[in-house]
Design a protein around this motif. Structure first.
Motif, PDB file in Angstrom:
ATOM      1  N   ASN A  40      11.443 -42.069  11.250  1.00  0.00           N
ATOM      2  CA  ASN A  40      11.108 -41.922   9.831  1.00  0.00           C
ATOM      3  C   ASN A  40      12.197 -42.476   8.918  1.00  0.00           C
ATOM      4  N   TRP A  41      13.445 -42.350   9.338  1.00  0.00           N
ATOM      5  CA  TRP A  41      14.533 -42.813   8.487  1.00  0.00           C
ATOM      6  C   TRP A  41      14.544 -44.329   8.334  1.00  0.00           C
ATOM      7  N   LEU A  42      13.939 -45.035   9.293  1.00  0.00           N
ATOM      8  CA  LEU A  42      13.940 -46.491   9.251  1.00  0.00           C
ATOM      9  C   LEU A  42      13.050 -47.033   8.134  1.00  0.00           C
ATOM     10  N   LEU A  43      12.049 -46.262   7.746  1.00  0.00           N
ATOM     11  CA  LEU A  43      11.142 -46.679   6.671  1.00  0.00           C
ATOM     12  C   LEU A  43      11.299 -45.783   5.446  1.00  0.00           C
ATOM     13  N   SER A  44      12.528 -45.423   5.120  1.00  0.00           N
ATOM     14  CA  SER A  44      12.798 -44.541   3.989  1.00  0.00           C
ATOM     15  C   SER A  44      13.385 -45.325   2.819  1.00  0.00           C
ATOM     16  N   TRP A  45      13.458 -44.674   1.662  1.00  0.00           N
ATOM     17  CA  TRP A  45      13.980 -45.353   0.471  1.00  0.00           C
ATOM     18  C   TRP A  45      15.477 -45.665   0.578  1.00  0.00           C
ATOM     19  N   PRO A  46      16.322 -44.859   1.267  1.00  0.00           N
ATOM     20  CA  PRO A  46      17.715 -45.296   1.416  1.00  0.00           C
ATOM     21  C   PRO A  46      17.844 -46.598   2.210  1.00  0.00           C
TER      22      PRO A  46
END
Length: 122
Positions: A40-46
């Motif tokens: 999920n972190w790979l497609l996040s706003w950060p």
């Protein structure tokens, strides 16, 4: 007639933007098809901020420091979103690092002016 000559080894900003868009599109497609597990972190706003920082760095051949700020801010938000209680450590470290960078930058700048002044007096 205009001739366009590309410097070998230099990636233009448009090329880097295209590469980033292709990678993002590929990740979204893989996520939709469930071919591989995409965190999920790979497609996040950060990660979008980090990708934009890399784009800005490539656009200016990593000579302007704006990309560093985007990478640091994106990484800080990425860590605080994905690691429990990381905000207790990430933001103070980021503030200390920013202050140290500013001190070191001005120290080098002042030393350069002192050396230039000594040469001009002779």
């Amino acid at each position: 007639m205009e001739t366009i000559i590309n410097t070998p080894g230099k990636i233009s900003g448009k090329t880097m933007a295209g590469i980033i868009i292709v990678i993002i599109g590929g990740l979204l497609l893989i996520d939709q098809l469930d071919l591989f597990f995409v965190p999920n972190w790979l497609l996040s706003w950060p990660m979008a901020i980090i990708a934009y920082g890399l784009y800005m760095g490539a656009k200016y051949n990593f000579k302007k420091p704006v990309y560093i700020w985007l990478l640091v801010i994106g990484t800080a938000f990425l860590l605080t979103d994905n690691i429990d209680n990381a905000d207790r450590m990430v933001w103070p470290i980021a503030i200390i690092g920013t202050g140290a960078w500013m001190v070191m930058k001005h120290t080098k700048h002042d030393e350069a002016h002192a050396q230039d002044a000594s040469y001009k007096e002779i």
